[in-house]
Design an enzyme around this catalytic site. Structure first.
Site, PDB file in Angstrom:
ATOM      1  N   ASP A  73     -32.697   6.026 -52.696  1.00  0.00           N
ATOM      2  CA  ASP A  73     -31.829   6.308 -53.837  1.00  0.00           C
ATOM      3  C   ASP A  73     -32.295   7.535 -54.612  1.00  0.00           C
ATOM      4  O   ASP A  73     -31.728   7.860 -55.659  1.00  0.00           O
ATOM      5  CB  ASP A  73     -31.806   5.101 -54.793  1.00  0.00           C
ATOM      6  CG  ASP A  73     -31.093   3.915 -54.179  1.00  0.00           C
ATOM      7  OD1 ASP A  73     -30.044   4.118 -53.558  1.00  0.00           O
ATOM      8  OD2 ASP A  73     -31.588   2.781 -54.320  1.00  0.00           O
ATOM      9  N   ASP A 110     -28.276  -0.569 -57.597  1.00  0.00           N
ATOM     10  CA  ASP A 110     -28.479  -0.930 -56.205  1.00  0.00           C
ATOM     11  C   ASP A 110     -28.434  -2.454 -56.119  1.00  0.00           C
ATOM     12  O   ASP A 110     -28.589  -3.146 -57.128  1.00  0.00           O
ATOM     13  CB  ASP A 110     -29.855  -0.392 -55.781  1.00  0.00           C
ATOM     14  CG  ASP A 110     -30.033  -0.436 -54.285  1.00  0.00           C
ATOM     15  OD1 ASP A 110     -29.027  -0.552 -53.571  1.00  0.00           O
ATOM     16  OD2 ASP A 110     -31.187  -0.365 -53.838  1.00  0.00           O
ATOM     17  N   ASP A 131     -34.211   1.626 -55.848  1.00  0.00           N
ATOM     18  CA  ASP A 131     -35.563   1.286 -55.394  1.00  0.00           C
ATOM     19  C   ASP A 131     -36.496   2.484 -55.352  1.00  0.00           C
ATOM     20  O   ASP A 131     -37.660   2.355 -55.025  1.00  0.00           O
ATOM     21  CB  ASP A 131     -35.523   0.592 -54.032  1.00  0.00           C
ATOM     22  CG  ASP A 131     -34.963   1.490 -52.928  1.00  0.00           C
ATOM     23  OD1 ASP A 131     -34.733   2.688 -53.195  1.00  0.00           O
ATOM     24  OD2 ASP A 131     -34.758   0.996 -51.807  1.00  0.00           O
TER      25      ASP A 131
END
Length: 721
Positions: A614, A421, A610
């Site tokens: 996700d 991410d 996070d």
């Protein structure tokens, strides 16, 4: 606003087979708790959803762990709850010494030994007591193994002491019944039990020391708390008696007793030991605080919101316990090898007995049989993997790496791809306003900023706060909004002075706007009557450790891919700085599909996110790494938690995985190789050239191998930060 759904427990799927996931988890990606996306689809959620309660099935079960001495499940060592080996050894030692002083070794009387009339009967009585007391954990453990249809180390030990004891009782009885002298093995029996008890005591001590991480976490919590009563007086109570809703007073320098929200006072709180945040964080009324953190200054009055198993520290302790209790594929292999050794030892012992019985006599045959059973005991093999993992778990926890699933360590060494991410993972997440403009002749830029600051005033997200701070620094007062609502997957909307406004991402707006977007910037539009009246561009900065992480991944043969919900320009800017491939405008569904497609290609995938939106891709990946700890999704979906949110910790995890797996293989090779070589020698294959192993010598050598694998495990180290 979309419905809020619970996540399926990741523990359930992993216990059935490694990472068996299905599309059911995609329901989770459709959750409507995206607050303000700002092109980071799936990276911005309202604060309320960040503090969801942990599922009951994920709450701590202290009794389970305590019932096993804190070590239940260490690769075939569940039998450890059958006794305190230190106490067993120390109480068995006098009995064992007397037996060895009164019994010849292999029929040979040593200088320190002696005998008297009926001393052999006394020895038989003492040996019986020793068998019942000192031998209990071994034959009870063997019963457990046979119940589980997995005979192993304890079964072998029981065979060794059983053969030597019962044959010796037979020998003594024969002397008095027939007058024939038959050699007994009480010396070997006693020495074997003492050595085994000592070895297990050493093992338990080593495993216990490797598990100090949980104890250290528990020590962060004060034992007592100052509870504020209705008349504002203060009463001291044990922390265990605190209830949700209690108000506690915490003075400067004290550790906060429980998770809660500040009602009165302001201070700077040090959360370094819990979250890795090096700087004390300013806390005011309404802010959340974590139990175990330190109040640096001022007096805080805190309303207790979580206690016991639901607290942050308890969740962290649960993660460590789960890591120590879950078997990995390598450990299962070790258990299988131990089981094979059991059957091989039985076969070798039978062959040795029959062969030596045919070549010599019963006494010699029994000697070789007992020696074979002793030397074949896979104690070192059974200890090899659990000690490495216990050490690894402790070492990781001290660095803020909480490994939920042991298998993650092994799979990480086979990883082909790591998907990362962007916001908050590779970048600081501390957005700065790079540009803000009015796009309407009816509004001045200052009015646009006042509206943006007003509609974002209730959010704690870094993007929102950067807009509020930017307006504040320019001396622009926020405009009050009568109502503010979340636009699922897009941003926020609200009403002020009879006008309806939206502050939404570029993707959500979906129209082309004449606005100069700085390279790498995230853009949001202020919309009224479906027309953009203002725009704001925000920039995010790379974390210092991100570039080094990319180099480490590439050197380990892992291809990094950045997957972000941000726009093409923002993603491209960061990706170019890092020199990696990227995927922009990625929704949670897109990230899930990316992981799935790579796995379908046969790739082993690590996903770093996070731990909130996700979650589906974290759960689907071979190894899910969540940034930050304490949330429900982090507990449910990830295999590894990085409490410090530092890319350098991903590097540390890769190092930990490589070194842990290397130590596992070293110990596995030593444990299995030692036994496979020793069994034929113990059976007497080298007897024609004068090389044999007595039972006691076999026990000594076996204990030495145990010490070797223990020392090897405890030498596991990570590079200094």
């Amino acid at each position: 606003m979309g419905s809020k759904k619970k996540y399926t427990s990741n523990n359930e799927s992993k216990h059935s087979s490694p990472k068996q996931k299905n599309h059911e988890q995609m329901d989770h990606s459709k959750m409507g708790h995206d607050h303000h996306i700002h092109e980071e689809s799936g990276e911005h959620v309202p604060h309320a959803y960040r503090d969801e309660q942990v599922h009951p099935e994920h709450q701590m079960n202290h009794n389970h762990h305590e019932g096993h001495g804190g070590h239940g499940g260490h690769g075939g060592h569940e039998h450890h709850h059958h006794g305190n080996f230190k106490e067993l050894f120390l109480k068995s030692l006098p009995l064992g010494i007397i037996v060895m002083l009164l019994s010849p070794m292999m029929g040979v009387t040593l200088p320190f030994q002696f005998s008297f009339s009926y001393s052999d009967i006394l020895v038989a009585v003492l040996a019986t007591i020793l068998m019942i007391y000192g031998g209990k954990p071994f034959y009870m453990g063997a019963i457990d193994e046979f119940k589980q249809k997995a005979p192993g180390m304890m079964a072998l030990v029981t065979l060794g002491i059983g053969v030597s004891y019962f044959y010796s009782i037979y020998a003594v009885a024969t002397r008095y019944v027939t007058g024939e002298h038959v050699m007994d093995f009480f010396f070997e029996f006693a020495s074997l039990i003492l050595i085994m008890l000592l070895g297990h005591w050493i093992e338990m001590k080593a495993v216990g020391e490797a598990g100090d991480a949980q104890k250290a976490l528990a020590e962060l919590m004060p034992k007592d708390a100052d509870v504020v009563l209705e008349d504002d007086s203060v009463e001291s109570r044990p922390v265990s008696h605190l209830q949700v809703g209690d108000v506690i007073r915490v003075q400067a320098g004290e550790n906060i007793p429980a998770d809660g929200m500040i009602q009165r006072g302001q201070s700077r709180v040090n959360e370094a030991l819990l979250t890795g945040e090096s700087k004390p964080i300013e806390k005011n009324v309404g802010d959340q605080v974590i139990g175990g953190s330190t109040n640096n200054e001022g007096v805080l009055y805190i309303e207790v919101q979580e206690t016991g198993d639901k607290s942050f520290i308890s969740q962290v302790q649960t993660l460590i316990s789960q890591a120590q209790d879950q078997p990995s594929r390598a450990e299962n292999l070790a258990n299988k090898v131990a089981s094979w050794l059991f059957y091989i030892a039985i076969a070798a012992a039978l062959i040795a007995f029959i062969t030596w019985l045919f070549l010599t006599d019963v006494e010699t045959a029994v000697i070789f049989t007992v020696t074979t059973l002793v030397i074949a005991c896979p104690h070192a093999l059974g200890l090899a993997i659990p000690l490495v993992v216990a050490r690894s778990t402790s070492l990781g926890a001290s660095r803020g790496l909480l490994v939920k699933d042991r298998e993650a360590l092994e799979l990480a060494t086979k990883a082909d791809v790591m998907i990362l991410d962007k916001t908050g993972t590779l970048t600081t997440g501390e957005f700065k306003v790079l540009n803000a403009e009015s796009l309407s002749k009816d509004y001045h830029t200052d009015e646009i900023l006042a509206l943006m600051a007003g509609i974002e005033g209730g959010s704690s997200h870094p993007i929102a706060q950067s807009i509020v701070d930017f307006a504040g620094k320019k001396g622009i007062k926020s405009i009050n909004f009568d109502s503010i609502e979340v636009v699922s997957g897009a941003g926020v909307e609200g009403e002020s002075n009879g006008h309806r406004y939206k502050l939404i991402s570029q993707k959500a707006f979906g129209k082309k706007v004449d606005f100069d977007i700085p390279k790498g910037a995230t853009v949001s539009f202020l919309v009224e009557d479906e027309e953009a009246i203002g725009a704001v561009a925000l920039g995010d900065e790379l974390k210092p450790a991100s570039i080094e992480l990319m180099n480490v991944l590439k050197s380990n043969g892992i291809k990094p891919i950045m997957a972000t919900g941000d726009n093409e320009k923002a993603a491209q800017g960061i990706a170019e700085e890092l020199g990696i491939d990227y995927k922009a405008n990625q929704s949670p569904q897109d990230k899930y599909d990316l992981v799935e497609s790579l796995k379908n290609e046969g790739k082993t995938v690590i996903m770093v996110g996070d731990g909130v939106n996700d979650a589906p891709s974290l759960a689907l990946a071979d190894v899910g790494v969540a940034i930050g700890a304490g949330t429900q999704v982090a507990l449910d979906s990830a295999d590894v938690i990085l409490t410090q949110s530092d890319p350098g910790d991903i590097e540390s995890f890769i190092e930990l995985a490589n070194k842990t797996t290397s130590k596992m293989k070293q110990n596995l090779i030593w444990g299995a190789g030692y036994n496979f070589i020793a069994i034929p020698i113990a059976a007497g294959i080298l007897a024609p050239i004068g090389i044999t192993l007595a039972p006691a010598v076999g026990a000594v050598l076996m204990s030495i191998s145990t010490v070797i694998v223990a020392i090897n495990a405890m030498t596991l180290r990570l590079k200094r930060n």
